[in-house]
Scaffold this motif. Sequence first.
Motif, PDB file in Angstrom:
ATOM      1  N   ASP A  21       0.704   3.476  -2.111  1.00 36.74           N
ATOM      2  CA  ASP A  21      -0.174   2.325  -2.290  1.00 36.74           C
ATOM      3  C   ASP A  21      -0.767   1.762  -1.004  1.00 36.74           C
ATOM      4  OD1 ASP A  21       2.422   1.613  -1.636  1.00 36.74           O
ATOM      5  OD2 ASP A  21       2.507  -0.119  -2.931  1.00 36.74           O
ATOM      6  N   ILE A  22      -0.609   2.445   0.110  1.00 37.45           N
ATOM      7  CA  ILE A  22      -1.408   2.109   1.289  1.00 37.45           C
ATOM      8  C   ILE A  22      -2.671   2.960   1.308  1.00 37.45           C
ATOM      9  CG2 ILE A  22      -1.508   2.362   3.812  1.00 37.45           C
ATOM     10  CD1 ILE A  22       1.202   1.286   4.044  1.00 37.45           C
ATOM     11  N   THR A  23      -2.620   4.112   0.638  1.00 36.40           N
ATOM     12  CA  THR A  23      -3.706   5.084   0.800  1.00 36.40           C
ATOM     13  C   THR A  23      -4.501   5.386  -0.459  1.00 36.40           C
ATOM     14  OG1 THR A  23      -2.108   6.883   0.469  1.00 36.40           O
ATOM     15  CG2 THR A  23      -2.553   6.216   2.737  1.00 36.40           C
ATOM     16  N   TYR A  24      -3.915   5.238  -1.645  1.00 36.04           N
ATOM     17  CA  TYR A  24      -4.618   5.793  -2.807  1.00 36.04           C
ATOM     18  C   TYR A  24      -5.896   5.041  -3.181  1.00 36.04           C
ATOM     19  CZ  TYR A  24      -1.927   2.574  -5.971  1.00 36.04           C
ATOM     20  OH  TYR A  24      -1.366   1.491  -6.609  1.00 36.04           O
ATOM     21  N   VAL A  25      -5.966   3.748  -2.901  1.00 34.80           N
ATOM     22  CA  VAL A  25      -7.197   3.030  -3.233  1.00 34.80           C
ATOM     23  C   VAL A  25      -8.364   3.601  -2.431  1.00 34.80           C
ATOM     24  CG1 VAL A  25      -8.396   0.812  -3.229  1.00 34.80           C
ATOM     25  CG2 VAL A  25      -5.992   0.923  -3.881  1.00 34.80           C
TER      26      VAL A  25
ATOM     27  N   HIS B 242       5.181   1.379  -0.681  1.00 35.59           N
ATOM     28  CA  HIS B 242       4.954   0.842   0.655  1.00 35.59           C
ATOM     29  C   HIS B 242       4.667  -0.663   0.633  1.00 35.59           C
ATOM     30  CE1 HIS B 242       5.064   4.874   2.139  1.00 35.59           C
ATOM     31  NE2 HIS B 242       4.688   4.520   3.357  1.00 35.59           N
ATOM     32  N   ASN B 243       3.874  -1.105  -0.299  1.00 35.64           N
ATOM     33  CA  ASN B 243       3.577  -2.539  -0.410  1.00 35.64           C
ATOM     34  C   ASN B 243       4.061  -3.078  -1.755  1.00 35.64           C
ATOM     35  OD1 ASN B 243       2.281  -3.347   2.078  1.00 35.64           O
ATOM     36  ND2 ASN B 243       0.709  -1.873   1.533  1.00 35.64           N
ATOM     37  N   SER B 244       5.253  -2.672  -2.132  1.00 34.70           N
ATOM     38  CA  SER B 244       5.764  -3.056  -3.448  1.00 34.70           C
ATOM     39  C   SER B 244       6.448  -4.419  -3.459  1.00 34.70           C
ATOM     40  CB  SER B 244       6.732  -1.989  -3.970  1.00 34.70           C
ATOM     41  OG  SER B 244       7.709  -1.673  -3.002  1.00 34.70           O
ATOM     42  N   LEU B 245       6.754  -4.985  -2.289  1.00 35.54           N
ATOM     43  CA  LEU B 245       7.374  -6.312  -2.279  1.00 35.54           C
ATOM     44  C   LEU B 245       6.380  -7.413  -2.627  1.00 35.54           C
ATOM     45  CD1 LEU B 245       9.804  -6.430   0.774  1.00 35.54           C
ATOM     46  CD2 LEU B 245      10.334  -6.134  -1.632  1.00 35.54           C
ATOM     47  N   CYS B 246       5.096  -7.145  -2.383  1.00 32.66           N
ATOM     48  CA  CYS B 246       4.049  -8.144  -2.650  1.00 32.66           C
ATOM     49  C   CYS B 246       4.325  -9.458  -1.932  1.00 32.66           C
ATOM     50  CB  CYS B 246       3.895  -8.370  -4.156  1.00 32.66           C
ATOM     51  SG  CYS B 246       3.545  -6.860  -5.071  1.00 32.66           S
ATOM     52  N   ALA B 247       4.904  -9.370  -0.737  1.00 35.28           N
ATOM     53  CA  ALA B 247       5.302 -10.570  -0.020  1.00 35.28           C
ATOM     54  C   ALA B 247       4.216 -11.099   0.907  1.00 35.28           C
ATOM     55  CB  ALA B 247       6.556 -10.281   0.812  1.00 35.28           C
ATOM     56  N   VAL B 248       3.212 -10.285   1.179  1.00 31.69           N
ATOM     57  CA  VAL B 248       2.151 -10.686   2.093  1.00 31.69           C
ATOM     58  C   VAL B 248       0.815 -10.497   1.398  1.00 31.69           C
ATOM     59  CG1 VAL B 248       1.081 -10.255   4.338  1.00 31.69           C
ATOM     60  CG2 VAL B 248       3.535  -9.928   4.063  1.00 31.69           C
TER      61      VAL B 248
ATOM     62  N   PHE C  16       8.205   1.361   8.017  1.00 30.42           N
ATOM     63  CA  PHE C  16       6.894   1.131   8.644  1.00 30.42           C
ATOM     64  C   PHE C  16       6.645  -0.331   8.985  1.00 30.42           C
ATOM     65  CE2 PHE C  16       5.835   0.129   4.307  1.00 30.42           C
ATOM     66  CZ  PHE C  16       4.704  -0.675   4.332  1.00 30.42           C
ATOM     67  N   GLY C  17       7.677  -1.162   8.949  1.00 31.33           N
ATOM     68  CA  GLY C  17       7.538  -2.507   9.470  1.00 31.33           C
ATOM     69  C   GLY C  17       7.150  -3.552   8.468  1.00 31.33           C
ATOM     70  N   ALA C  18       7.549  -3.377   7.188  1.00 36.26           N
ATOM     71  CA  ALA C  18       7.190  -4.355   6.162  1.00 36.26           C
ATOM     72  C   ALA C  18       8.404  -4.872   5.412  1.00 36.26           C
ATOM     73  CB  ALA C  18       6.201  -3.742   5.179  1.00 36.26           C
ATOM     74  N   GLY C  19       9.576  -4.730   5.985  1.00 35.53           N
ATOM     75  CA  GLY C  19      10.765  -5.231   5.309  1.00 35.53           C
ATOM     76  C   GLY C  19      11.911  -5.397   6.282  1.00 35.53           C
ATOM     77  N   ASP C  20      12.714  -6.437   6.071  1.00 39.31           N
ATOM     78  CA  ASP C  20      13.913  -6.685   6.880  1.00 39.31           C
ATOM     79  C   ASP C  20      13.597  -6.795   8.370  1.00 39.31           C
ATOM     80  OD1 ASP C  20      15.361  -6.537   4.526  1.00 39.31           O
ATOM     81  OD2 ASP C  20      15.848  -4.425   4.781  1.00 39.31           O
ATOM     82  N   VAL C  21      12.546  -7.538   8.694  1.00 39.38           N
ATOM     83  CA  VAL C  21      12.184  -7.720  10.100  1.00 39.38           C
ATOM     84  C   VAL C  21      13.267  -8.566  10.772  1.00 39.38           C
ATOM     85  CG1 VAL C  21      10.432  -8.527  11.700  1.00 39.38           C
ATOM     86  CG2 VAL C  21       9.751  -7.670   9.439  1.00 39.38           C
ATOM     87  N   PRO C  22      13.925  -8.049  11.814  1.00 38.67           N
ATOM     88  CA  PRO C  22      15.004  -8.823  12.453  1.00 38.67           C
ATOM     89  C   PRO C  22      14.452  -9.878  13.403  1.00 38.67           C
ATOM     90  CG  PRO C  22      14.718  -6.742  13.577  1.00 38.67           C
ATOM     91  CD  PRO C  22      13.735  -6.737  12.427  1.00 38.67           C
TER      92      PRO C  22
ATOM     93  N   SER D  10      -1.307  -3.551   6.666  1.00 47.03           N
ATOM     94  CA  SER D  10      -1.552  -2.658   5.532  1.00 47.03           C
ATOM     95  C   SER D  10      -1.926  -3.407   4.264  1.00 47.03           C
ATOM     96  CB  SER D  10      -0.314  -1.792   5.279  1.00 47.03           C
ATOM     97  OG  SER D  10      -0.042  -0.974   6.397  1.00 47.03           O
ATOM     98  N   THR D  11      -1.662  -4.698   4.219  1.00 42.94           N
ATOM     99  CA  THR D  11      -2.069  -5.489   3.066  1.00 42.94           C
ATOM    100  C   THR D  11      -3.569  -5.348   2.811  1.00 42.94           C
ATOM    101  OG1 THR D  11      -0.298  -7.080   3.401  1.00 42.94           O
ATOM    102  CG2 THR D  11      -2.193  -7.840   2.136  1.00 42.94           C
TER     103      THR D  11
END
Length: 757
Positions: A66-70, A94-100, A427-433, A563-564
Motif C-alpha cells: 500500500d505504498i506503491t500500488y496506487v 506498510h501503512n496499515s496503522l492509519c496513524a498518520v 521502514f520507520g512507521a512504527g515503534d519509534v523510540p 509515505s502517507t
Amino acid sequence: MVTLIKDKVWILNNEIIEFDKNNINYEISDEEGKNNTIAWQIISSHNTSGDNKHLKLKFDSLTSHDITYVGVIQTAKASGLKKFPIPYVLTNCHNSLCAVGGTLNDDDHLFGLTAAKKYGGIYVPPNQAVIHQYMREVMAGCGKMILGTDSHTRYGALGTMGIGEGGGEIVKQLLQNTYDIYRPEVIAIYLQGKPKRGIGPQDIALAIIREVFSCSFVKNKIVEFIGPGIKNLSMDFRNGIDVMTTETACLSSIWCTDEKVNEYFKIHKRPEDYKELRPKDLALYDGLVKVELDKIESMIALPFHPSNAYTIKELNDNLEEILKETERKANLQIMNSNIKVNLRNKIIDGRLKVDQGEIAGCAGGMYENIKAAMEILKGHQLTNDYYSLNIYPASTPIYTKIMEDGSAIELIKSGAIIKTAFCGPCFGAGDVPANGSLSIRHTTRNFPNREGSKPSEGQIATVALMDARSIAATSLNGGFLTAATDLDFDEFEKKYTFDDSSYSRVYNGFRKEKKDEKLIVGPNISEWPEMTRLNENILLKVASVIEDPVTTTDELIPSGEASTYRSNPIKMAEFTLSRRDPGYLPIAKEMKNLEKERIEFIKEGKITDNLRKVINIVNKENVEDFLYNTSFGSVIYAVKPGDGSAREQAASCQKVLGGLANICVEYATKRYRSNLINWGIIPFTADKNLISELSKEDYIYIENIKSKLLNGDKTVIAKLIKSTEQKDIELSIKDISKEEKEILLEGCLINYYKNIK
C-alpha cells in the motif's frame, strides 16, 4: 566463515571441483555449463525474446503493497489498462496503522479493493500479512517467477525467483509488455556444515552481506544457493536468509529444493507447487561464496547499513573503538551539524545497553524466530526500565499458531508486546523510540531514520540489526548486548501447521474483473502531473552533490510518515532529500518554475528577468532558438545512488520537481536506474573525478542530447558552467535499450504508452 571465489567455479553433483576438460571425461562448453544452473533453467522458461543474451521476461504473478500500488494502478490506468492479465496481489502492510494522515491511508486501501474488483486483482486486507509472507504462503511455487514493487521480493528458498522493482516494471507486465535485461551472471552460495545452537538466519545473512556488499561481488547478479548445508536448515531458516539477499545488491535468488520444501507446500495446502530443482550434473558459475555454517557467530549490523556487521563478540571486545568509528561514518552520512549520532553513551560499565528490541516483518516475524525468542524468555521478566520488546508475527496464520501453542502467552507474560502483521518497524512507521535511542531489530534494514526519527526536527535514533535469538538474549539481560550463543537453552525443530481461515477475508478477483466497478478515489489520491517530451537541449542546475560512497533510496525520498502522501505525487515530492539535503528542494523548485516561464515565453513571447539571467549565464546569442529548444531542470549528483528500497518515488519525486537527470560513478542497483528511465530521467555516469569539479548551483548545459540519444551515442560532451569559469565535461549514457531510449525521448513511461504503444 565466508570465503569468496571470484573466478569461474564448476559444480559437479553438488561438489566444487577443479574441472580440467583434458582430465575429466565430460564434453561441455562454458555456455552449456552456465545453462545448467537452476537460475538459467527458470529464466529461459520465462524468456520471450528468443535471445539468450537480451532477455524479455514475463512473470507468473505480481505483488505490491500500500505504498506503491496506487501509483502503479494510476500509471497503468493512464497508459490504457483494461484488466490485470496475471494474478496481481495488493497487500496492505506498510501503512496499515492509519496513524498518520487522517483518512489518507485507509482511502488508499479502499482504492486498492475497488481496483481489485474492477481489474481482477487479489486484495489482502490490512493486518492480515506482510507482503512477502503472504506470497510465500499462497503464491510462490517451484520454477515460478514473481515481480514485486518491493525490493525484498525474494522467494528463492521456495524455488521461486522473485525480483523487486519500481512500479514502472509492474506497469509493463500489466500492459503485457516484458521485463528487459541483459542476461545476468549467476553466483553460487555454497552452504556446508550446520549452524550451532543460538545461531539464526539473520546471523548467516549478515555474515554474507558483510563480505559481498562493499566489493559489489553479487551486484545485479543472481545468487544460487547450493551445497550440502542446505539440508541442515529449516524452511523458516532458509526464507530468513533468502529475504536478506536483497541487501547484497543482487538481482534475485534461487535455492535447490528438497523434501523440506515439498513438506512446506504440503503444510500450506499446495503440494502441486513443488518440484525438485537443482543444477544439472555439471554447472558453471561466475563466482562462488563458500559459507561454513558451523563457523558463523552471533552477528550485529551497526548503523547505517546491514553490511556494517560484526560478530557480537568482536564488538564487545572492541566496543569503544568500533562505536567511535561507526559514529564517525554515521555523522558524515547525516551531514547535520545540529545533531550527532552518539553510540558510546550507550556503554554502561563496559557493556553496550540498547533501548528497544523488534522482531518483525518478512525477515523476523516468522514462526521459528518467534518460537526461539519464547524459548529464551520463557519464565523470565523483561526489565521495567526504559526497554521494550515488540513482536509482529508476519501473518495471521503465524499469529494463530503462536496463540495455539502457547508461545504468545509466554511472551506476553515475559513483558513482550505482540502486535499484528505490519512492516512499520522495517521502514520507520512504527515503534519509534525516544531521541538518542538504539533499537535492535530483526528486520531487513538499518538505514538512517529507519526507526522513524526526524533529524530535520532535531531527532536522531539508530537501528542495529540482529537475529531474533540474540535480541531475546539481550532482552533477557535487561538490554545489555548478549549473543544467543552465550546462553544455554533448548532450540528444537518446531512443527508448524497452517490455518488459513483468517484469509477468508482476502478478495480474489483474478479473472473475475468487474468493468463497471467504480474506483473510489480519496482526496489525497491524484493523477500524475503532465510530463513533457525530451527537448533537443537541456540546461541542468546542480541541486545536490552527495559524496557518500553509497546513497540509499531512503535518503532520496524518506520512508515513514512521508509515505502517507505516496498517492499524491506533488505532496510526496515535498519530502525529496528532506532528511539528506534540505537545500535540494528550493533549487529544484527554482528550475521547475524557470521551465514554466520558458513555456510561457513560447506561448506569449515574454522574456522574464529570470530567463534573461539564465540566458546571460549560458551566454547564448540566439535567444529565441535557445528558449524554444532547451528545457530547464535540475540534476542530482551522487557517487553510487539507489541502494535499498525499490520505491519508485525516489525517481518520480525528482521528475515531479522538474528533475531531468542523475549523474553518478555507478548506480547501486538496476532497479533504481530503471526507475529513473521509466520517469524520463537520464541516467548519466561519469568519471569519479567529476566530484571534485561539481558544486551545488553549478549549471550543466547539454546540447543535442535528444539527437545523441537517437543516434545511440555512448558519451556526450556537456558544458559545466560555474560562477567563475566554464569547461567541458564528459558524461556517459551506456546500455540504453531501444525501448528505454524511446521512454526517455517521450519523457516518461506514461507518455511512452500513450504515444508509442
